[in-house]
Design a protein around this motif. Structure first.
Motif, PDB file in Angstrom:
ATOM      1  N   THR A  65       0.679  -1.177  -0.132  1.00 21.83           N
ATOM      2  CA  THR A  65      -0.069   0.012  -0.048  1.00 21.83           C
ATOM      3  C   THR A  65       0.787   1.117  -0.032  1.00 21.83           C
ATOM      4  O   THR A  65       1.970   1.183   0.349  1.00 21.83           O
ATOM      5  CB  THR A  65      -0.984   0.045   0.991  1.00 21.83           C
ATOM      6  N   GLU A  99       0.391   2.518   7.390  1.00 22.41           N
ATOM      7  CA  GLU A  99       0.516   1.033   7.375  1.00 22.41           C
ATOM      8  C   GLU A  99       2.088   0.844   7.345  1.00 22.41           C
ATOM      9  O   GLU A  99       2.692   1.068   6.230  1.00 22.41           O
ATOM     10  CB  GLU A  99      -0.080   0.507   6.341  1.00 22.41           C
ATOM     11  N   TRP A 152      -8.805   3.398   5.870  1.00 24.67           N
ATOM     12  CA  TRP A 152      -7.699   3.447   6.626  1.00 24.67           C
ATOM     13  C   TRP A 152      -7.751   4.504   7.850  1.00 24.67           C
ATOM     14  O   TRP A 152      -8.966   5.107   7.906  1.00 24.67           O
ATOM     15  CB  TRP A 152      -6.687   4.063   5.666  1.00 24.67           C
ATOM     16  N   VAL A 161      -4.646  -1.105  -2.133  1.00 24.39           N
ATOM     17  CA  VAL A 161      -3.929  -2.089  -1.447  1.00 24.39           C
ATOM     18  C   VAL A 161      -4.001  -3.508  -2.138  1.00 24.39           C
ATOM     19  O   VAL A 161      -4.967  -3.638  -2.972  1.00 24.39           O
ATOM     20  CB  VAL A 161      -4.541  -2.259   0.128  1.00 24.39           C
TER      21      VAL A 161
END
Length: 135
Positions: A23, A28, A48, A116
């Motif tokens: 991603t 992340e 997210w 993603v």
């Protein structure tokens, strides 16, 4: 004898390649627990932490990454794809992006906000981060 055969079978099994979640989302990094990864890849986690919509980019049909992803979500590929499209149609998640090649997966990761994708090896796309999903 049966225990010996079982032991030899276990020792000769090929190692399982790690699955990564790729991603461009800044939040992340590192490792993501299996249950959270399942929620992301099943469309049950749709945003997210910063509020950006999660956009799933599926690898090519029958690819090694797709097979590992299906093992993670515990569904056959055709069932999994149908499940995601049904959720998107019902507006429970954003529309899924289906890539025709690994190169297209990497391109979509860089071009689509919140994208993603599952990957077995790091992409050569600047700005894309890998989050390891433990076995």
């Amino acid at each position: 004898m049966g225990a010996l055969l079982l032991t030899l079978t276990f020792l000769s099994a090929p190692p399982v390649e790690p699955l990564y979640m790729a991603t461009a989302q800044a939040q992340e990094t590192g490792v993501m627990d299996v249950e959270r990864a399942r929620r992301v890849f099943s469309g049950r986690l749709t945003r997210w932490p910063d509020g950006t919509k999660i956009r799933l980019v599926l690898p090519p049909r029958g690819s090694a990454a797709m097979k590992r992803l299906c093992a993670l979500v515990r569904m056959p590929e055709s069932t999994y794809r149908h499940f995601l499209h049904a959720r998107a149609f019902a507006r429970r998640m954003p529309k899924v992006i289906e890539a025709d090649s690994e190169a297209e997966v990497a391109t979509q990761l860089g071009a689509v906000r919140g994208a993603v994708a599952p990957m077995l090896e790091p992409p050569r796309q600047p700005g894309v981060r890998l989050v390891r999903v433990p076995q």
